[in-house]
Design a protein around this motif. Structure first.
Motif, PDB file in Angstrom:
ATOM      1  N   ALA A   1      -8.906  10.375 -13.210  1.00 51.18           N
ATOM      2  CA  ALA A   1      -9.226  10.040 -11.820  1.00 51.18           C
ATOM      3  C   ALA A   1      -8.243   9.007 -11.269  1.00 51.18           C
ATOM      4  CB  ALA A   1     -10.652   9.517 -11.719  1.00 51.18           C
ATOM      5  N   GLY A   2      -7.887   8.023 -12.079  1.00 50.75           N
ATOM      6  CA  GLY A   2      -6.933   7.008 -11.642  1.00 50.75           C
ATOM      7  C   GLY A   2      -5.555   7.594 -11.404  1.00 50.75           C
ATOM      8  N   LEU A   3      -5.141   8.499 -12.305  1.00 51.55           N
ATOM      9  CA  LEU A   3      -3.834   9.129 -12.154  1.00 51.55           C
ATOM     10  C   LEU A   3      -3.785   9.982 -10.885  1.00 51.55           C
ATOM     11  CD1 LEU A   3      -1.023   9.658 -13.322  1.00 51.55           C
ATOM     12  CD2 LEU A   3      -2.008  11.549 -14.648  1.00 51.55           C
ATOM     13  N   VAL A   4      -4.865  10.721 -10.621  1.00 47.32           N
ATOM     14  CA  VAL A   4      -4.920  11.562  -9.411  1.00 47.32           C
ATOM     15  C   VAL A   4      -4.870  10.686  -8.163  1.00 47.32           C
ATOM     16  CG1 VAL A   4      -6.386  13.119  -8.073  1.00 47.32           C
ATOM     17  CG2 VAL A   4      -6.119  13.473 -10.530  1.00 47.32           C
ATOM     18  N   LEU A   5      -5.532   9.525  -8.208  1.00 44.26           N
ATOM     19  CA  LEU A   5      -5.507   8.628  -7.057  1.00 44.26           C
ATOM     20  C   LEU A   5      -4.094   8.133  -6.778  1.00 44.26           C
ATOM     21  CD1 LEU A   5      -6.864   6.954  -4.860  1.00 44.26           C
ATOM     22  CD2 LEU A   5      -7.370   5.203  -6.586  1.00 44.26           C
ATOM     23  N   VAL A   6      -3.372   7.723  -7.828  1.00 41.72           N
ATOM     24  CA  VAL A   6      -2.004   7.252  -7.639  1.00 41.72           C
ATOM     25  C   VAL A   6      -1.122   8.375  -7.094  1.00 41.72           C
ATOM     26  CG1 VAL A   6       0.053   6.325  -8.767  1.00 41.72           C
ATOM     27  CG2 VAL A   6      -2.200   5.516  -9.452  1.00 41.72           C
ATOM     28  N   LEU A   7      -1.263   9.568  -7.656  1.00 44.86           N
ATOM     29  CA  LEU A   7      -0.478  10.711  -7.183  1.00 44.86           C
ATOM     30  C   LEU A   7      -0.729  10.985  -5.697  1.00 44.86           C
ATOM     31  CD1 LEU A   7      -0.887  13.142 -10.211  1.00 44.86           C
ATOM     32  CD2 LEU A   7       1.286  12.299  -9.335  1.00 44.86           C
ATOM     33  N   THR A   8      -1.990  10.923  -5.305  1.00 45.77           N
ATOM     34  CA  THR A   8      -2.351  11.204  -3.918  1.00 45.77           C
ATOM     35  C   THR A   8      -1.799  10.146  -2.971  1.00 45.77           C
ATOM     36  OG1 THR A   8      -4.392  12.281  -4.649  1.00 45.77           O
ATOM     37  CG2 THR A   8      -4.278  11.605  -2.342  1.00 45.77           C
ATOM     38  N   VAL A   9      -1.995   8.875  -3.328  1.00 48.13           N
ATOM     39  CA  VAL A   9      -1.519   7.777  -2.482  1.00 48.13           C
ATOM     40  C   VAL A   9       0.000   7.815  -2.351  1.00 48.13           C
ATOM     41  CG1 VAL A   9      -1.265   5.272  -2.341  1.00 48.13           C
ATOM     42  CG2 VAL A   9      -3.484   6.274  -2.919  1.00 48.13           C
ATOM     43  N   GLN A  10       0.670   7.987  -3.492  1.00 45.91           N
ATOM     44  CA  GLN A  10       2.125   7.988  -3.458  1.00 45.91           C
ATOM     45  C   GLN A  10       2.679   9.186  -2.687  1.00 45.91           C
ATOM     46  OE1 GLN A  10       2.622   4.767  -4.234  1.00 45.91           O
ATOM     47  NE2 GLN A  10       4.454   5.427  -5.293  1.00 45.91           N
ATOM     48  N   PHE A  11       2.039  10.345  -2.840  1.00 45.17           N
ATOM     49  CA  PHE A  11       2.494  11.530  -2.109  1.00 45.17           C
ATOM     50  C   PHE A  11       2.362  11.307  -0.606  1.00 45.17           C
ATOM     51  CE2 PHE A  11       2.126  15.635  -0.085  1.00 45.17           C
ATOM     52  CZ  PHE A  11       3.100  16.390  -0.721  1.00 45.17           C
ATOM     53  N   GLY A  12       1.225  10.779  -0.164  1.00 45.48           N
ATOM     54  CA  GLY A  12       1.027  10.519   1.256  1.00 45.48           C
ATOM     55  C   GLY A  12       2.017   9.500   1.790  1.00 45.48           C
ATOM     56  N   LEU A  13       2.231   8.432   1.019  1.00 48.94           N
ATOM     57  CA  LEU A  13       3.166   7.389   1.439  1.00 48.94           C
ATOM     58  C   LEU A  13       4.581   7.942   1.551  1.00 48.94           C
ATOM     59  CD1 LEU A  13       4.062   4.463   1.951  1.00 48.94           C
ATOM     60  CD2 LEU A  13       4.079   4.127  -0.534  1.00 48.94           C
ATOM     61  N   VAL A  14       5.025   8.662   0.527  1.00 46.30           N
ATOM     62  CA  VAL A  14       6.397   9.160   0.504  1.00 46.30           C
ATOM     63  C   VAL A  14       6.619  10.216   1.585  1.00 46.30           C
ATOM     64  CG1 VAL A  14       8.089  10.400  -0.883  1.00 46.30           C
ATOM     65  CG2 VAL A  14       6.746   8.595  -1.920  1.00 46.30           C
ATOM     66  N   ALA A  15       5.617  11.048   1.849  1.00 47.25           N
ATOM     67  CA  ALA A  15       5.747  12.054   2.911  1.00 47.25           C
ATOM     68  C   ALA A  15       5.946  11.375   4.263  1.00 47.25           C
ATOM     69  CB  ALA A  15       4.516  12.950   2.934  1.00 47.25           C
ATOM     70  N   CYS A  16       5.182  10.314   4.529  1.00 50.15           N
ATOM     71  CA  CYS A  16       5.344   9.582   5.794  1.00 50.15           C
ATOM     72  C   CYS A  16       6.713   8.909   5.867  1.00 50.15           C
ATOM     73  CB  CYS A  16       4.238   8.534   5.932  1.00 50.15           C
ATOM     74  SG  CYS A  16       2.592   9.218   6.145  1.00 50.15           S
ATOM     75  N   VAL A  17       7.160   8.344   4.748  1.00 50.01           N
ATOM     76  CA  VAL A  17       8.482   7.717   4.703  1.00 50.01           C
ATOM     77  C   VAL A  17       9.569   8.766   4.924  1.00 50.01           C
ATOM     78  CG1 VAL A  17      10.134   6.564   3.187  1.00 50.01           C
ATOM     79  CG2 VAL A  17       7.764   5.783   3.254  1.00 50.01           C
ATOM     80  N   GLY A  18       9.377   9.963   4.353  1.00 47.32           N
ATOM     81  CA  GLY A  18      10.343  11.038   4.527  1.00 47.32           C
ATOM     82  C   GLY A  18      10.500  11.449   5.971  1.00 47.32           C
ATOM     83  N   VAL A  19       9.428  11.379   6.749  1.00 42.95           N
ATOM     84  CA  VAL A  19       9.511  11.659   8.190  1.00 42.95           C
ATOM     85  C   VAL A  19      10.128  10.467   8.922  1.00 42.95           C
ATOM     86  CG1 VAL A  19       8.186  12.075  10.299  1.00 42.95           C
ATOM     87  CG2 VAL A  19       7.536  13.237   8.180  1.00 42.95           C
ATOM     88  N   PHE A  20       9.677   9.270   8.606  1.00 38.74           N
ATOM     89  CA  PHE A  20      10.060   8.069   9.347  1.00 38.74           C
ATOM     90  C   PHE A  20      11.544   7.734   9.185  1.00 38.74           C
ATOM     91  CE2 PHE A  20      10.550   3.451   9.765  1.00 38.74           C
ATOM     92  CZ  PHE A  20       9.912   3.202  10.961  1.00 38.74           C
ATOM     93  N   ASN A  21      12.073   7.824   7.978  1.00 37.62           N
ATOM     94  CA  ASN A  21      13.430   7.337   7.719  1.00 37.62           C
ATOM     95  C   ASN A  21      14.520   8.023   8.542  1.00 37.62           C
ATOM     96  OD1 ASN A  21      12.788   5.272   5.970  1.00 37.62           O
ATOM     97  ND2 ASN A  21      12.929   6.534   4.150  1.00 37.62           N
ATOM     98  N   PRO A  22      14.602   9.363   8.552  1.00 44.17           N
ATOM     99  CA  PRO A  22      15.677   9.972   9.361  1.00 44.17           C
ATOM    100  C   PRO A  22      15.506   9.742  10.856  1.00 44.17           C
ATOM    101  CG  PRO A  22      14.219  11.671   8.465  1.00 44.17           C
ATOM    102  CD  PRO A  22      13.851  10.378   7.805  1.00 44.17           C
ATOM    103  N   VAL A  23      14.253   9.662  11.317  1.00 46.61           N
ATOM    104  CA  VAL A  23      14.024   9.399  12.745  1.00 46.61           C
ATOM    105  C   VAL A  23      14.452   7.972  13.081  1.00 46.61           C
ATOM    106  CG1 VAL A  23      12.339   9.380  14.615  1.00 46.61           C
ATOM    107  CG2 VAL A  23      12.130  11.063  12.779  1.00 46.61           C
TER     108      VAL A  23
END
Length: 445
Positions: free
Chosen positions: A311-333
């Motif tokens: 459960a802890g590993l899934v939580l980290v994966l989920t949080v990091q995926f959401g964070l990185v996806a937002c960063v992936g949009v934000f950075n080039p813009v």
């Protein structure tokens, strides 16, 4: 890597050079620290010094360089910085082969490489702005972003495997070679680059040493973006070592699970970078900056609730995926918007000031949060950083603005001007303990 609209042969060479050096960097991820530990038997203090000295001292060295290169042709500077990084890095395996490698050499090489990185990123932003039409900047930055996240996913596992098979300095050789090939790619762009206009040469007592910061702090749109980005990156990076301690020491996760938790979510960055252009087409640059910039601040607080087991590993994966996806949009813009808002004759100084400040804030906040965790606990320190991040969207620019007359500089295309100002201003290669933190730091610049 992304395909689609052609941005011309000069950009193709630039992108190829960027791709080679980026993959080389990620194949060599943490190579210096591993070399210090495995070859020189360095302890925690030495390893921490090695990690901090390069970015910190390199940033100081880069301050006078940014002023010097503003009024010089950009492509020769970029080639010089690539060759400087090649020479510095290749000295490590050479010294290792001769039995002369020392800890002091590793520190000096990391400082030289950091100063060259900052200078290259700033100059490449100015070059890119003059190389392709204004309307294509977001497409170009999206391709650089996608390339970086792809290298982040693929590079470290391959690099670690190479180190296991061939020894600790193997990936340093690969990283050095990538800069040499990058220099050749930039040279292959061809064309004659005109000398920059020197009418804006600084006349102040300090010789214009701090012009980049003056420009950022007086610009109504760049100022809040500058404060927001530097603070967000600093808080995210400050959490990285604490989360490593929490997961590996306190919660008992295996190293492969920790690597998985930070490697797999980087796919989110690739997805985000592919979405950036269509999102801007539909909602506009400012709308995407506000949305992605706000959303990226809401994920890290979840890391304070990580527990043991699946459960802890899934939580980290989920949080990091959401964070990185937002960063992936934000950075080039952000990279594109920042170039649009910066007067052409000030791009190098402005991007240098941004990158230098980011490096300094990350170093300071990482040390501060380490002390906070020692006094309280890693989990509480992570929670405090997460709560502070929730307030950072307030620093994002909140209303539209008419561009300054100085910003309305016509973009040059290869058909109307000689290629002159090229690479990805986003080689933001920062260093972190998993995958994402280093990327975010390296893009903060």
């Amino acid at each position: 890597m992304m395909t689609g609209k052609s941005l011309g042969r000069p950009f193709g060479w630039l992108w190829a050079a960027f791709t080679i050096s980026t993959f080389g960097t990620w194949l060599g991820f943490d190579a210096f620290r591993l070399t210090a530990i495995l070859v020189l038997h360095a302890g925690p203090i030495e390893v921490s010094l090695l990690s901090a000295a390069g970015p910190a001292v390199g940033a100081v060295v880069a301050i006078p360089l940014s002023r010097w290169v503003e009024f010089r042709r950009k492509r020769p500077v970029m080639v010089t910085m690539d060759l400087l990084r090649f020479a510095a890095l290749i000295s490590v395996p050479a010294a290792f082969a001769l039995g002369w490698l020392t800890f002091t050499q590793l520190v000096v090489v990391s400082i030289v490489a950091a100063a060259a990185d900052i200078t290259f990123r700033a100059v490449s932003g100015a070059y890119l702005k003059g190389l392709i039409p204004r309307a294509d900047l977001l497409v170009a930055n999206g391709r650089f972003e996608a390339t970086t996240w792809t290298a982040t996913v693929v590079g470290p596992p391959l690099g670690n495997a190479a180190i296991g098979l061939f020894g600790p300095v193997t990936t340093v050789v690969v990283d050095a070679a990538s800069y040499l090939l990058s220099a050749l790619g930039i040279r292959a762009i061809g064309g004659r680059e005109p000398h920059p206009d020197r009418s804006d040469r600084p006349q102040r007592r300090d010789g214009g040493l701090f012009d980049g910061w003056r420009y950022l702090l007086t610009h109504p749109v760049l100022r809040p973006l500058f404060f927001n980005t530097v603070l967000v990156n600093g808080l995210i990076m400050a959490n990285a070592p604490l989360l490593a301690v929490l997961m590996l020491d306190r919660l008992g996760f295996a190293p492969w699970q920790y690597g998985l938790a930070f490697g797999v979510p980087c796919v989110g960055g690739l997805i985000g970078s592919r979405l950036a252009h269509p999102l801007v087409t539909r909602f506009g640059e400012r709308g995407v900056l506000l949305a992605a910039g706000s959303l990226r601040a809401f994920w890290p607080i979840g890391l304070a609730f990580v527990g043991p087991g699946t459960a802890g590993l899934v939580l980290v994966l989920t949080v990091q995926f959401g964070l990185v996806a937002c960063v992936g949009v934000f950075n080039p813009v952000l990279a594109t918007y920042r170039l649009h808002q910066t007067a052409t004759e000030r791009v190098t100084r402005t991007l240098s000031a941004w990158s230098i400040t980011s490096n300094a804030v990350i170093a300071a906040m990482t040390a501060l949060w380490g002390l906070l965790a020692a006094v309280t606990s890693p989990r509480l320190a992570i929670a405090i950083a997460g709560l502070l991040l929730l307030a950072t969207p307030l620093l994002l620019p909140g209303r539209a603005r008419t561009p300054r007359p100085e910003d309305r500089v016509p973009s040059l295309t290869p058909s109307t001007a000689t290629p002159s100002h090229v690479p990805p201003e986003r080689i933001e290669r920062e260093s972190l303990s998993g995958g994402i933190d280093r990327v975010i730091r390296l893009r903060s610049s």
